[in-house]
Design a protein around this motif. Structure first.
Motif, mmCIF file in Angstrom:
data_model
loop_
_atom_site.group_PDB
_atom_site.id
_atom_site.type_symbol
_atom_site.label_atom_id
_atom_site.label_comp_id
_atom_site.label_asym_id
_atom_site.label_seq_id
_atom_site.Cartn_x
_atom_site.Cartn_y
_atom_site.Cartn_z
ATOM 1 N N LEU A 23 0.824 -1.218 0.000
ATOM 2 C CA LEU A 23 0.000 0.000 0.000
ATOM 3 C C LEU A 23 0.852 1.260 0.000
ATOM 4 O O LEU A 23 0.436 2.296 -0.489
ATOM 5 C CB LEU A 23 -0.922 0.023 1.230
ATOM 6 N N ASN A 24 2.039 1.170 0.586
ATOM 7 C CA ASN A 24 2.922 2.328 0.691
ATOM 8 C C ASN A 24 4.317 1.932 0.208
ATOM 9 O O ASN A 24 4.677 0.747 0.235
ATOM 10 C CB ASN A 24 2.971 2.824 2.148
ATOM 11 N N ASN A 106 4.833 8.224 13.417
ATOM 12 C CA ASN A 106 4.337 8.205 12.036
ATOM 13 C C ASN A 106 3.681 6.912 11.584
ATOM 14 O O ASN A 106 3.489 6.700 10.389
ATOM 15 C CB ASN A 106 5.497 8.518 11.072
ATOM 16 N N PRO A 109 -2.291 5.269 11.915
ATOM 17 C CA PRO A 109 -3.262 6.028 11.117
ATOM 18 C C PRO A 109 -4.531 6.374 11.894
ATOM 19 O O PRO A 109 -5.319 7.195 11.449
ATOM 20 C CB PRO A 109 -3.590 5.085 9.948
ATOM 21 N N TRP A 111 -4.721 7.760 14.981
ATOM 22 C CA TRP A 111 -4.264 8.498 16.159
ATOM 23 C C TRP A 111 -5.430 9.081 16.951
ATOM 24 O O TRP A 111 -5.358 9.210 18.170
ATOM 25 C CB TRP A 111 -3.324 9.623 15.722
ATOM 26 N N TYR A 135 -3.889 -2.317 12.158
ATOM 27 C CA TYR A 135 -3.179 -3.085 11.126
ATOM 28 C C TYR A 135 -3.583 -4.561 11.173
ATOM 29 O O TYR A 135 -3.703 -5.132 12.251
ATOM 30 C CB TYR A 135 -1.664 -2.995 11.343
ATOM 31 N N ARG A 144 1.342 -7.832 5.573
ATOM 32 C CA ARG A 144 2.016 -6.643 5.054
ATOM 33 C C ARG A 144 2.808 -5.990 6.191
ATOM 34 O O ARG A 144 2.281 -5.788 7.282
ATOM 35 C CB ARG A 144 0.956 -5.663 4.537
ATOM 36 N N PHE A 147 7.284 0.047 6.545
ATOM 37 C CA PHE A 147 8.643 0.456 6.938
ATOM 38 C C PHE A 147 9.546 -0.764 7.153
ATOM 39 O O PHE A 147 10.165 -0.949 8.202
ATOM 40 C CB PHE A 147 8.601 1.345 8.184
ATOM 41 N N GLY B 221 -6.205 18.342 13.104
ATOM 42 C CA GLY B 221 -5.303 17.311 13.605
ATOM 43 C C GLY B 221 -4.860 16.393 12.485
ATOM 44 O O GLY B 221 -3.693 16.054 12.342
ATOM 45 N N LYS B 222 -5.837 16.001 11.671
ATOM 46 C CA LYS B 222 -5.558 15.087 10.575
ATOM 47 C C LYS B 222 -4.591 15.728 9.579
ATOM 48 O O LYS B 222 -3.624 15.113 9.141
ATOM 49 C CB LYS B 222 -6.882 14.764 9.864
ATOM 50 N N ARG B 225 -1.046 15.894 11.233
ATOM 51 C CA ARG B 225 -0.394 14.584 11.433
ATOM 52 C C ARG B 225 0.004 13.961 10.099
ATOM 53 O O ARG B 225 1.090 13.411 9.951
ATOM 54 C CB ARG B 225 -1.325 13.632 12.167
ATOM 55 N N LYS B 228 2.922 15.813 8.611
ATOM 56 C CA LYS B 228 4.157 15.443 9.300
ATOM 57 C C LYS B 228 4.687 14.106 8.772
ATOM 58 O O LYS B 228 5.871 13.989 8.431
ATOM 59 C CB LYS B 228 3.897 15.336 10.808
ATOM 60 N N SER B 229 3.814 13.098 8.698
ATOM 61 C CA SER B 229 4.261 11.784 8.225
ATOM 62 C C SER B 229 4.779 11.860 6.797
ATOM 63 O O SER B 229 5.789 11.240 6.453
ATOM 64 C CB SER B 229 3.123 10.761 8.323
ATOM 65 N N GLU B 232 8.236 13.582 6.950
ATOM 66 C CA GLU B 232 9.296 12.823 7.634
ATOM 67 C C GLU B 232 9.572 11.474 6.988
ATOM 68 O O GLU B 232 10.693 10.980 7.057
ATOM 69 C CB GLU B 232 8.922 12.615 9.110
ATOM 70 N N THR B 233 8.551 10.844 6.395
ATOM 71 C CA THR B 233 8.752 9.479 5.903
ATOM 72 C C THR B 233 8.447 9.319 4.414
ATOM 73 O O THR B 233 8.730 8.264 3.847
ATOM 74 C CB THR B 233 7.840 8.475 6.657
ATOM 75 N N GLU B 235 5.503 9.031 3.267
ATOM 76 C CA GLU B 235 4.224 8.341 3.093
ATOM 77 C C GLU B 235 3.281 8.664 4.242
ATOM 78 O O GLU B 235 3.702 9.138 5.297
ATOM 79 C CB GLU B 235 4.429 6.834 2.970
ATOM 80 N N ILE B 236 1.994 8.405 4.010
ATOM 81 C CA ILE B 236 0.987 8.611 5.044
ATOM 82 C C ILE B 236 0.530 7.224 5.488
ATOM 83 O O ILE B 236 0.163 6.405 4.640
ATOM 84 C CB ILE B 236 -0.202 9.424 4.479
ATOM 85 N N PRO B 237 0.578 6.935 6.810
ATOM 86 C CA PRO B 237 0.230 5.567 7.226
ATOM 87 C C PRO B 237 -1.205 5.233 6.833
ATOM 88 O O PRO B 237 -2.091 6.078 6.922
ATOM 89 C CB PRO B 237 0.393 5.591 8.751
ATOM 90 N N THR B 238 -1.421 4.006 6.400
ATOM 91 C CA THR B 238 -2.762 3.621 5.969
ATOM 92 C C THR B 238 -2.982 2.132 6.196
ATOM 93 O O THR B 238 -2.023 1.362 6.264
ATOM 94 C CB THR B 238 -2.973 3.929 4.475
ATOM 95 N N THR B 239 -4.247 1.757 6.318
ATOM 96 C CA THR B 239 -4.604 0.343 6.352
ATOM 97 C C THR B 239 -5.690 0.073 5.307
ATOM 98 O O THR B 239 -6.349 -0.960 5.337
ATOM 99 C CB THR B 239 -5.130 -0.065 7.741
ATOM 100 N N ARG B 240 -5.888 1.037 4.423
ATOM 101 C CA ARG B 240 -6.892 0.898 3.372
ATOM 102 C C ARG B 240 -6.625 -0.366 2.545
ATOM 103 O O ARG B 240 -5.479 -0.678 2.247
ATOM 104 C CB ARG B 240 -6.781 2.144 2.480
ATOM 105 N N ARG B 241 -7.664 -1.062 2.165
ATOM 106 C CA ARG B 241 -7.566 -2.252 1.302
ATOM 107 C C ARG B 241 -6.783 -3.394 1.935
ATOM 108 O O ARG B 241 -6.327 -4.310 1.240
ATOM 109 C CB ARG B 241 -6.931 -1.898 -0.058
ATOM 110 N N GLN B 242 -6.620 -3.378 3.248
ATOM 111 C CA GLN B 242 -5.900 -4.489 3.860
ATOM 112 C C GLN B 242 -6.860 -5.651 4.114
ATOM 113 O O GLN B 242 -8.070 -5.468 4.122
ATOM 114 C CB GLN B 242 -5.253 -4.038 5.163
#
Lengths: 388, 252
Positions: A23-24, A106, A109, A111, A135, A144, A147, B221-222, B225, B228-229, B232-233, B235-242
């Motif tokens: 996904l990332n 980070n 998702p 939070w 997750y 999955r 990082f 907030g969204k 946050r 920031k992600s 810094e990284t 990417e934006i953390p996600t769990t979509r389509r998991q």
């Protein structure tokens, strides 16, 4: 693929779910070769940790083989055999740079679910409630791993899966708990709980130079493991008054450090346990605290309290004893990424073999039964492990 | 993340509801039927919103919560806002902050980079950059609420602050100020986001304020946050389509 899913309180079922996808850009997909039960799973299985959803894939202690890598993954390659800590950490934020990986900024998702309870959100954790990111977990054929360069640790040649699997969670958690105790020559360390984490905390206390380790539990077979596998002295709290016994065993001083490896579903024999049990049954409180309270009372003046057991909104413990005795409190979800490389070395050198924790090896289809054995400590079960 | 400078939630700034029944509700016994409906609909929105596990779901959940509150209390800020004018000059202000481990210049550049806002708000807001100084915003709110307006850059000090303001013809009188300050001990940059909404008299705009008013802190907030992600990284953390044992075996 097949996966073990949470469908409600004490309702786990193996079902068919979609295969995970990248996904990332820093993700990899692992083919899971082993995935273990953990005591902290029991808190949401029993319904005391909120923010689970029907159909969530659970499991957070695992190892496997890399089968797919995202475009930004540099260090990990297809075919690598890796072990993964349960907390997900980006490796680049202030917390990760300070080795506080389970506090990563980070990787959660969701939070907004944690902030009201904790003030600030923590790292995501595999298969461990939506407050911890939601997750999908590792009790599945594939998982999955975000990082991956930061979270996948290559397994040295010559180690079997059963010697590695607990380096995902039980071993680093226990080792961190002992590391928190700042152990000095001559120190006596008392550990509440002889499950996977408790036994590893005891072993680690010896590795870090403790003179004596005293293990506390009520199951004879677990106390026997502590004596035979670790070399700890043992106390059965159903037979003795633990605080008194510890005072006697330590020349009236008390242990220099006390480790709580039990957490929010502690069992006890005293009135405070009964009161907590009733409150928890009525959902007035989510946490039971006899182990934590005992550890605070038993600890010597100026000693260290190291808390590894998971708590939800626990707020009834003897603050007066903590404050007046001048204790140091250290606690966290495991900062696994900081410890795993060293633990793999120790395992490769033969100085740390955690494979004895694996008492039951089952297929993924038998996972609900595995959790039953594990939860009720039946048939001498310390850890059930699933091989998908 | 909510800044201590913010003393009040937007609701607190809006006058308590009157009991004047609105015409379309007249004829319902004391509005009881409507209230029951509001509670039912609100409950459905709240649970449905929470189930969706997405930012849009969060907006739905907030809307549901508001409807339940209306149903239980019989007071509707929303309808009251439509039927009454707020005092002129009444302002809703929300601020939050996040620290990002990069230099102010780098953080500023990323904030101004075309596409960043869309990446952060994907799903709930569509941002079309018209040129370097103007952007068209479309907010897809609950219950088919759709808001569209243009934002114009009114202040731009690289590495320090950026201020956007809704264009004069927009029915959403909103202003966004982003400030960048060096954090102590080389911890990077403190980013402060301040949203100001001045409700005008127009009934429709009041409704807009309400639709926005229940979620701006969450939006803020969204935004911070996720930003920031991203910085810094990458990417934006996600769990979509998991994978999940729901629906067709995966999350939407």
């Amino acid at each position: 693929m097949r996966a073990l899913c949470w469908h409600g309180v004490n309702d786990l079922r193996v079902g068919r779910v979609a295969d995970p996808e990248i996904l990332n850009p820093h993700d990899v997909i692992l083919r899971v070769t082993m995935s273990a039960t953990c005591g902290s799973d029991l808190h949401f299985i029993d319904g005391f940790l909120p923010t689970m959803r029907e159909g969530d894939v659970i499991g957070h202690e695992f190892m496997g083989e890399v089968v797919e890598t995202g475009p930004e993954v540099r260090k990990v390659k297809k075919g690598d055999r890796v072990v993964v800590p349960s907390c997900i950490a980006c490796g680049g934020c202030w917390y990760c740079e300070h080795d506080l990986f389970s506090l990563c900024d980070n990787t959660n998702p969701r939070w907004e679910l944690q902030e009201p309870l904790l003030g600030y959100p923590t790292a995501g954790i595999f298969g461990y409630t939506h407050a911890f990111g939601g997750y999908a977990g590792s009790h599945a054929e594939y998982v999955r791993v975000p990082f991956a360069d930061n979270g996948c640790f290559k397994v040295p040649e010559g180690l079997r899966d059963d010697q590695v699997i607990f380096i995902s969670d039980a071993v680093p958690t226990g080792y961190m708990g002992a590391d928190f105790c700042n152990i000095q020559p001559g120190d006596v360390v008392a550990v509440w709980g002889c499950g996977g984490v408790g036994l590893m905390a005891q072993k680690s206390a010896f590795l870090l130079g403790a003179e004596r380790v005293i293990a506390i539990d009520r199951f004879p077979e677990r106390l026997r493991l502590a004596r035979e596998q670790i070399g700890a002295e043992t106390l059965n709290y159903e037979e003795v008054d633990v605080v008194e016994a510890l005072r006697e065993m330590t020349g009236g001083r008390g242990p220099d450090a006390c480790i709580d490896a039990v957490g929010m579903e502690a069992h006890g024999t005293t009135l405070d346990y009964t009161v907590d049990r009733v409150k928890q049954a009525l959902h007035v409180v989510t946490d039971r605290g006899p182990a934590l309270r005992q550890a605070i009372l038993a600890c010597r003046k100026g000693g260290t309290l190291s808390v590894l057991g998971v708590y939800g909104v626990m707020d009834t413990f003897p603050m007066g004893a903590l404050m007046n005795k001048g204790l140091t409190v250290r606690t966290a979800q495991q900062h696994g990424h900081h410890y795993v490389p060293r633990l793999l070395e120790l395992a490769a050198e033969g100085k740390l073999d955690s494979s004895f924790l694996l008492t039951h090896r089952l297929s993924l289809d038998e996972a609900p039964h595995g959790y039953d054995l594990f939860k009720h400590k039946e048939d001498g079960c310390v850890r059930a492990v699933f091989v998908p | 993340m909510q800044s201590p400078r913010v003393a009040q939630q937007p609701e607190a700034r809006i006058k308590p509801a009157t009991t004047t029944p609105l015409s379309w509700r007249a004829g319902l016994e004391d509005g009881r039927l409507w209230r029951a409906g509001a509670i039912l609909l609100g409950g459905a929105l709240l649970t449905g919103g929470l189930r969706r596990r997405s930012f849009g779901g969060l907006v739905l959940a907030f809307a549901g919560e508001e409807l339940i509150r209306q149903g239980v209390s019989g007071k509707s800020y929303l309808f009251q806002a439509v039927s009454e004018r707020l005092k002129p000059g009444e302002v809703v202000e929300i601020a939050s902050a996040v620290t990002i481990g990069k230099s102010a210049d780098e953080v500023y550049r990323r904030w101004r980079k075309p596409g960043t806002m869309q990446q952060i708000l994907g799903g709930v807001v569509t941002v079309t950059e018209l040129d370097g100084n103007r952007a068209h915003w479309r907010l897809n709110g609950p219950l088919d609420t759709r808001l569209e307006w243009d934002m114009a850059l009114v202040e731009d000090r690289p590495g320090e602050r950026v201020r956007w303001k809704a264009s004069s013809e927009a029915r959403v009188p909103v202003e966004a100020l982003v400030e960048f300050r060096a954090a102590p001990a080389n911890q990077g940059t403190e980013v402060l986001l301040r949203l100001t909404m001045a409700p005008p008299g127009a009934a429709i705009a009041q409704q807009v304020v309400k639709v926005l008013g229940v979620v701006p802190s969450a939006i803020e907030g969204k935004v911070l946050r996720r930003f920031k992600s991203l910085v810094e990284t990458g990417e934006i953390p996600t769990t979509r389509r998991q994978p999940a044992c729901r629906g067709d075996g995966r999350d939407e």
